[in-house]
Design an enzyme around this catalytic site. Sequence first.
Site, PDB file in Angstrom:
ATOM      1  N   ASP B 322      29.936  14.027  21.684  1.00 18.59           N
ATOM      2  CA  ASP B 322      29.205  15.199  22.140  1.00 18.59           C
ATOM      3  C   ASP B 322      30.100  16.434  21.963  1.00 18.59           C
ATOM      4  OD1 ASP B 322      27.818  17.157  23.520  1.00 18.59           O
ATOM      5  OD2 ASP B 322      27.228  15.814  25.144  1.00 18.59           O
ATOM      6  N   HIS B 417      46.674  32.641   7.185  1.00 17.79           N
ATOM      7  CA  HIS B 417      45.300  33.103   7.303  1.00 17.79           C
ATOM      8  C   HIS B 417      44.889  33.887   6.073  1.00 17.79           C
ATOM      9  CE1 HIS B 417      43.768  32.626  11.580  1.00 17.79           C
ATOM     10  NE2 HIS B 417      44.811  31.849  11.475  1.00 17.79           N
TER      11      HIS B 417
END
Lengths: 423, 423, 423, 423
Positions: B322, B417
């Site tokens: 979940d 990044h």
Amino acid sequence: MADDAEHRGDTTREEPGNTEKDQVIYTQLRNGSLKLYELEKELPPLDAIRARREFIAQQTGTSLENIGIFSIDIERVVKRNCENMIGTIQVPLGVAGPLLIAGEYAQGSYYLPLATTEGALVASVNRGCSAITKAGGAQVCILHDGMTRAPVFAAENVVHAKQVSDWVKAHYDDLRTAAESTTSHGKMTGIVTYITGTSVFVRIEFDTKDAMGMNMVTIASAKVAEMIALATGARLIALSGNMCTDKKPAAINRIMGRGRSVVAGVALSHDLISKVFKTNAKNLVEVNYRKNLVGSASAGSMGFNAQAANVVAAMFIACGQDAAHAIDGSTCITTVDLTDSGVYVAVTLPSLPVGTVGGGTGVDTQQECLRILGVAGGGEPAGTNARKLAEIIAAGVLAGELSLLGALAAQHLARAHQQLGRG
Amino acid sequence: MADDAEHRGDTTREEPGNTEKDQVIYTQLRNGSLKLYELEKELPPLDAIRARREFIAQQTGTSLENIGIFSIDIERVVKRNCENMIGTIQVPLGVAGPLLIAGEYAQGSYYLPLATTEGALVASVNRGCSAITKAGGAQVCILHDGMTRAPVFAAENVVHAKQVSDWVKAHYDDLRTAAESTTSHGKMTGIVTYITGTSVFVRIEFDTKDAMGMNMVTIASAKVAEMIALATGARLIALSGNMCTDKKPAAINRIMGRGRSVVAGVALSHDLISKVFKTNAKNLVEVNYRKNLVGSASAGSMGFNAQAANVVAAMFIACGQDAAHAIDGSTCITTVDLTDSGVYVAVTLPSLPVGTVGGGTGVDTQQECLRILGVAGGGEPAGTNARKLAEIIAAGVLAGELSLLGALAAQHLARAHQQLGRG
Amino acid sequence: MADDAEHRGDTTREEPGNTEKDQVIYTQLRNGSLKLYELEKELPPLDAIRARREFIAQQTGTSLENIGIFSIDIERVVKRNCENMIGTIQVPLGVAGPLLIAGEYAQGSYYLPLATTEGALVASVNRGCSAITKAGGAQVCILHDGMTRAPVFAAENVVHAKQVSDWVKAHYDDLRTAAESTTSHGKMTGIVTYITGTSVFVRIEFDTKDAMGMNMVTIASAKVAEMIALATGARLIALSGNMCTDKKPAAINRIMGRGRSVVAGVALSHDLISKVFKTNAKNLVEVNYRKNLVGSASAGSMGFNAQAANVVAAMFIACGQDAAHAIDGSTCITTVDLTDSGVYVAVTLPSLPVGTVGGGTGVDTQQECLRILGVAGGGEPAGTNARKLAEIIAAGVLAGELSLLGALAAQHLARAHQQLGRG
Amino acid sequence: MADDAEHRGDTTREEPGNTEKDQVIYTQLRNGSLKLYELEKELPPLDAIRARREFIAQQTGTSLENIGIFSIDIERVVKRNCENMIGTIQVPLGVAGPLLIAGEYAQGSYYLPLATTEGALVASVNRGCSAITKAGGAQVCILHDGMTRAPVFAAENVVHAKQVSDWVKAHYDDLRTAAESTTSHGKMTGIVTYITGTSVFVRIEFDTKDAMGMNMVTIASAKVAEMIALATGARLIALSGNMCTDKKPAAINRIMGRGRSVVAGVALSHDLISKVFKTNAKNLVEVNYRKNLVGSASAGSMGFNAQAANVVAAMFIACGQDAAHAIDGSTCITTVDLTDSGVYVAVTLPSLPVGTVGGGTGVDTQQECLRILGVAGGGEPAGTNARKLAEIIAAGVLAGELSLLGALAAQHLARAHQQLGRG
């Protein structure tokens, strides 16, 4: 699917290692002379993915045929979204709605895409949407908008720490100019410094327009951090010093806001509560009081809500948001006010980091979900699409809260679980 | 894909509303005489999904072709995992590893499946796996195992509240017998009561074996709650009173444990730190100290880690867990001890709710990921697969922490990044 | 003591009810026709105190002779500090020091007055003072200065809530003018609004100069709140809405500051650590790491320190501060950095609410303690005395932390307890 | 006061340095050949106190005459309560009440001693007492009773950490025997271990009977810690590892209890609310909802109450409790339930560390306060006095909450402040 086999999917289903080149590659992978992440250097993306998947299948003695069936555009994904790719996970996608929303950016009726494997969730949100829509729609407001990054510096001592902080305040304009030079889209909207001992945290905030903006603000922060370190002699310890705070539940985000800060609410009449939820206003108030407020306070919880995380996670996965951002995104406070005419239920989401460009928003299935909501790509003016998405998600969270509070008030939860069969 | 078109995928790509029956259905959906969730009553699952998707496409003026391409077994999914289904979201799946693990249940070398759209994540975890494996593997221990649910009752006054609590303690055996009568698998392992004013929280804990177990313990709690209400006259307010605590960050889970409580650690030598991370032991310690400890404390955060959420969310989505449980699952404390030979890095995950049966574990792509890890289905003996999965995820979190701490220490984050292009 | 018997002390020690008037009064008190708090209407203060005390003694069958022996000026106290007075509690007062401080306001050597019944505390702080002084003194900085009050309003819905917030922002100057009209000393330095559902919190901040200032800002807030309610139609629910936050531990105070935010630090050489604390730098770092950082994080604590509360409480009682403010005052983060030359130890106190005028600062014994520190009454310029007091207390906390960390590092705690005999 | 000048007070008021011996001593103090804390070696206690006070007065150019006026028994105090003593602080003492209490240990009507300099506090509590008494009294229950200490150990790695934890569990009886060998009063009631990375926290709980018990459990913990270190090879880092948690707000104390865990409540009828508080049930509920619950949640606060700290601090100072324990003692959740007949108001105090023997309870004025409450010294059976004190304080907190909530509901707070003149 033959028509787009070039860049999509993998429908050939040949046996692994079926060509000479493959054989060479598997041998190299096994003996370590080729790394899994180097496959894209040797093969076109789809082949690299297949070869890697087949290697993993061999190594683990499994068959990975479903993982290998996909239709998304791979060229983009392998460059921007996922390294060492072996295929995709198919997450079931349901819709809830229509949900009537009266926000500043989201105005009208929406179907919410929810990617989930949790039985009963879509049905639950759907019931909430129905109630909200019947009640005339969800009111939604954006309270604050700003993505943050907070590098941490080491000062020599506390006096130096204060000097660093003072220097930052005195050079706000210079730092903003430098920060904004790293991006063509974002605008720096604030710098706040925090001192703890010799650690100086510089929390830089950006209006990132339609991007979620973590990357944008990180790059800008690198520039700013470099300037601060140079000018003050403070040592840059980490570009993220956890006062950002990213992907961790944190009071600072509730208090200062991070990403989009949103509040959504709806008034439910006594009549509607009775018809839709088979309960009454006092019960709704009491469930929220004892569970979401007193229960959460007693548990030392930072989440004062029923199931905000369910909706945030499902909509984030559907809409190409960073799923790990469900942590910050779901630090929600749910309130239920007793009013003369019934109840007023609201959800406050101080830190919803969402965007409609960049990240996973360009993956085909995710892009389609953004289109369902009318928020794919950059907005006009810039930022409006991301804010609209934030408003819709907040309204979705409201729907989920209403529904679960109603179910609990009517003591239907366990029965619903039994029927819908969650594991 | 023709061979399994019956229950899988949707490759026909016909125009929406191409048959007479479809036309009738769209008309009914539009005028509200048929609800979206009633489609399965009228049509076989695949057709219902298609009709619903096409209706949404029509209503929102979008094309949803990729959402409609999937290969998972639908019969099961529409019953157990997702209502109002319109297709699936394809989440890119990468692998990191091999990761050497020395746990009680997980012993050997593993490839970690990570479903994510966050560029650089798989590469980051991969680097951590490499470091751990070179260091001789991650040590992992399960510290506690028990899924909980905490109904909340309203007592008349504080004296009554104490009576309710006392009654529960006095009838532990009866309550356990009743609780266990609702399941053929689980064993009740504890009941603890908490009183706040007139609210009585009864936290029921189960050994749920290979299931994540929320459903199991909820059903058992319903039974227990009914008995308590009957015997004591306390009013049951909600089957979940938030002292469980589910999908919200909460101190109670750190202190009492919930789901699988796991700790993983690894010793890194000075030499390895230098070679793999291009930094040194003192820097690693300092990054963890100023960022994960002092920074998080200053932010009022419950997460004392760098990026636990990234790994937990990506592995949860891959393995059919979940996704909203990433909230509890990622409340991790990362520690870096300075040792004579280098550092000892550890992650402590007090509340990792995972299972290998039920929930999304049966969806085909997710099942394949579980197979990659050798943990699909029930373990022998029961519970060992879920515990093994918990150990592997904890080791994966350790890899992610190591890698990001190392990158920060070497001040490479922004550059990474920029190169990998996260949005 | 005869010379000042008029307004001080109660040295007569006559039997209770020794006069006719007394007899009448006791009868009235017993039959309820006279309330305890009405005694000052019937009798001069000292007599009222005596009569009340003797009545309590009679009612409870006790002798309260020590409570009745005091020397402080009663006229002032019964009006400003304590209703229903029956005497005083004598709290033992010790001194620690001299403590060398290099602050902005506190510069020089100070003896710290500590009012406590906790054996070993003064000795412990004294050892810390000695170490700091030997190390060249404590560096101290005030990081922020502002006392706050945050009324809470109920808006009709979330849109109204945002309107209220917007109205406040738009009328900042008007609100400031109104707020400052209520005080001849204070200056309003900020208003920040927070929305949670329909609740709007308006956090008003004042520079309260030498006063702790809760009363000042509360009165100003009443004025501001009235204006907001009138203009916006929001209902004022409470003048304090707990986002102030007063006398409760709260992240908002750490992040925004409240009262005086202070940081103090000192560098200890290897040699000094060894000589004073009989331990070494690594041990000090490790105690702080495992206890104050990891331990507190694991406990879900908001205090990341060893014994800040001990020093804050003892100095607050000595110096006439509000003892209940030790709660906010002690939310301290203690850091120990490993440096080349030893360690740098710092304490960060984000929320130290102190004043040198008003409150209990005028009570004679407390006033004498303020004089010991050279901070009695208003400073020149205004505010400097309170800030000096804040700096001294922070340095005192640093002394306490150093000492206890040192004792723990050397594993002397239990032995010290045994010898000094705390109950 | 001449009759007991030997051991009490200091009424001589001679000029400092008035004897030859004094002159010698002052010279030695000034040149550092005699330390302040060594004075008791040279002089009898009262003289040492006087000499020290006069030295401080000289050094700081102040007159400390009031500090020098006291009547408490010094012999005991200088040995047990305060080093480096120079006199006492006189804290004004008021009484509130009578307060009718229906507890298990406290049954009847009580006058609450409150030592405070905060104007309006006693009056406020008094009003609450009156309301409670009119309502038929406060119900009070002790929910848990156990003082804790949690040493922290460093294990070599996470596997070792688990072994240490397992060893502790396996040797519970041995450890209990050893722990109890260090005290003639206390009984060990539990050991719980917590692991975070390589840190092992062993939380030892004692029934400390009528003592607050920190010292008792610390000494016992030292014994236990030594055994654990010896047997397992784990290094003892600190006898207190902050998972105790002492004098810091901490979730663990709320969840596990520490000291006396108490709950108190009272039902108020509509009529009484109207008469005493000039407001109504709905207003009381709304103030608590928006301030104590939503406000505190929004502030990231651990205190969900209005002014628990005020009452706890004032009663702690009056009754000889450790004032720094007001931090743990005041982490209170206040709840207001709307009922058919009015409201039910309750306070839950999970961690009230109190005792009636040891600590400051033996100081004369403090002892007199304990006598007012009928709880001085050890109870019969042991523990009952401390529990009774805990019940009374909880009822006092309830009175304070009621009163302030009522005042806020009626919007009287600022006016009350203005009239009573807090600084």
